[in-house]
Design an enzyme around this catalytic site. Structure first.
Site, PDB file in Angstrom:
ATOM      1  N   CYS A  75       4.909  -6.012  -0.266  1.00 34.67           N
ATOM      2  CA  CYS A  75       4.339  -5.449   0.971  1.00 34.67           C
ATOM      3  C   CYS A  75       4.237  -6.521   2.051  1.00 34.67           C
ATOM      4  O   CYS A  75       3.315  -7.339   2.048  1.00 34.67           O
ATOM      5  CB  CYS A  75       2.964  -4.840   0.690  1.00 34.67           C
ATOM      6  SG  CYS A  75       2.193  -4.138   2.153  1.00 34.67           S
ATOM      7  N   CYS A 106       1.121  -6.329   4.237  1.00 32.75           N
ATOM      8  CA  CYS A 106      -0.086  -6.855   3.583  1.00 32.75           C
ATOM      9  C   CYS A 106      -0.068  -8.381   3.548  1.00 32.75           C
ATOM     10  O   CYS A 106      -1.071  -9.029   3.813  1.00 32.75           O
ATOM     11  CB  CYS A 106      -0.186  -6.383   2.134  1.00 32.75           C
ATOM     12  SG  CYS A 106       0.222  -4.660   1.864  1.00 32.75           S
ATOM     13  N   ASP A 107       1.057  -8.963   3.186  1.00 36.88           N
ATOM     14  CA  ASP A 107       1.082 -10.386   2.839  1.00 36.88           C
ATOM     15  C   ASP A 107       1.873 -11.274   3.799  1.00 36.88           C
ATOM     16  O   ASP A 107       1.822 -12.503   3.685  1.00 36.88           O
ATOM     17  CB  ASP A 107       1.668 -10.551   1.421  1.00 36.88           C
ATOM     18  CG  ASP A 107       0.808  -9.839   0.377  1.00 36.88           C
ATOM     19  OD1 ASP A 107      -0.419  -9.784   0.573  1.00 36.88           O
ATOM     20  OD2 ASP A 107       1.365  -9.334  -0.616  1.00 36.88           O
TER      21      ASP A 107
END
Ligand code: NDP
Length: 331
Positions: A156, A159-160
């Site tokens: 992701c 997300c990261d």
């Protein structure tokens, strides 16, 4: 022969005369324990519906495999995925939700009340069912990929990606997700390699154009990922082989896998409408499926956004839809 004892309004157990599996009757059954499931549990608890939630194979869902979560509103310092899921669980329990460990192993949605079998040993009979079973990111299946999950390997970018600001990273995949992740990362990272196994991208024309026009994205067509390399601090590079069978090494610190997701909808498919991949279809703007009283929320019905916050939002929608359904039917 009577299969079920007469139903009480609250959680109630009896025995299935046919196969000896105990049967418990509830008003709201939630299957899945990501942000969608826990949010549905929080809302239905507060509506006095005594929800029972089964956590599933991966208690806490996909977020338990990420490290820092920086983009969930309300955490000014950020939070780790497992911590956030623990907080959501505690909140649901404080409000009265009955959170249980167990896996939904079969379902019978042919008539109401619906039945879901847990761990092949117990049947929950429910007036409303909230499916929040999520989706599972597909991985390449390399040992080194497993080793560096959460330490440079992620599924992701939204997300990261932030943690790789100014660094060189790689994305593997050739579909819309990979193109989108590469484009997103190009705004944060110095260089993005897009590793594509075919001589072309499968992504939509518009996404392809964006990728090709972005100067710091380099598309490596006909490249296969052989190994992810790293040290105690995480990923340091990726070993590839090109169309001629030559070995290629790229120095990177982040490796993003974007080869698709598999929605966890298999046991519901005989009754619930899904798309060709298996994502549950909901009536736009609601969490309603094609079966009255069965609702879906989170990634199992969302091929597009797949964020913790959108999953939580849709969990809230499912809870409100379930509450209204029960109110209208006056169970
Ligand atoms: P897709 O299934 O469309 O694409 C997966 C990609 O990963 C393909 O290019 C495939 O290669 C590649 N791949 C699969 N397995 C491997 C492997 N083992 N090694 C290397 N590469 C591999 O998945 P997406 O997640 O991209 O998209 C899912 C759906 O969601 C699609 O319908 C898509 O259009 C949609 N979507 C739409 C978005 C939007 O509209 N903004 C954004 C994101 C997704 P190959 O081509 O060779 O099979």
């Amino acid at each position: 022969m009577e299969l079920f004892k007469p139903m009480d309004k609250q959680s109630n157990s009896s025995a299935n005369a046919n196969n000896q599996m105990p049967i418990e009757h509830v008003k709201v059954l939630i299957v899945g324990s990501g942000p969608a499931g826990y949010t549905a549990a929080i809302y239905t608890s507060r509506a006095n519906l005594n929800p029972v939630l089964y956590e599933g194979i991966q208690p806490g869902g996909q977020l338990t495999t990420t490290t820092e979560v920086d983009n969930f509103p309300g955490y000014p310092q950020g939070v780790t995925g497992p911590e956030m899921m623990e907080d959501l669980k505690k909140q649901a329990i404080r409000l009265g939700a009955d959170i249980r460990f167990g896996i939904a192993s079969a379902a019978d949605l042919s008539k109401s009340p619906y039945r879901v079998t847990i761990d092949d040993e117990k049947i929950i009979e429910t007036e409303t069912l909230i499916i929040a079973t999520g989706a599972t990111a597909k991985y390449l299946g390399l040992e080194s990929e497993e080793k560096f999950k959460g330490q440079g390997v992620s599924a992701c970018a939204t997300c990261d990606g932030f943690f790789y600001k100014g660094q060189d990273v790689a994305v593997v995949g050739g579909g819309d997700t990979a193109a989108e992740e590469a484009t997103y990362l190009s705004g944060l990272c110095k260089k993005v390699y897009l590793i594509v196994r075919k001589p072309y991208l499968r992504a939509s024309k518009a996404m392809q154009e964006r990728v090709v026009k972005t100067p710091n994205i380099e598309v490596l067509y006909e490249h296969a990922t052989k190994e992810i390399v790293g040290d105690v601090n995480g990923v340091t590079g990726v070993l590839l082989s090109n169309a001629k069978g030559e070995k290629v090494k790229k120095d990177i610190t982040g490796f993003f896998v974007a080869i698709g997701h598999q929605p966890n909808s298999d046991i519901f498919k005989p009754w619930i409408d899904t798309d060709e991949v298996g994502y549950i279809k909901t009536i736009p703007g609601t969490s309603k499926t094609n079966i009255p009283g069965v609702f879906a929320c989170g990634d199992v019905q969302d091929p597009h956004y797949r964020q913790a916050i959108t999953a939580a939002g849709s969990g809230c929608m499912a809870a409100i839809d379930a509450e209204r359904y029960i109110g209208e039917r006056k169970f």
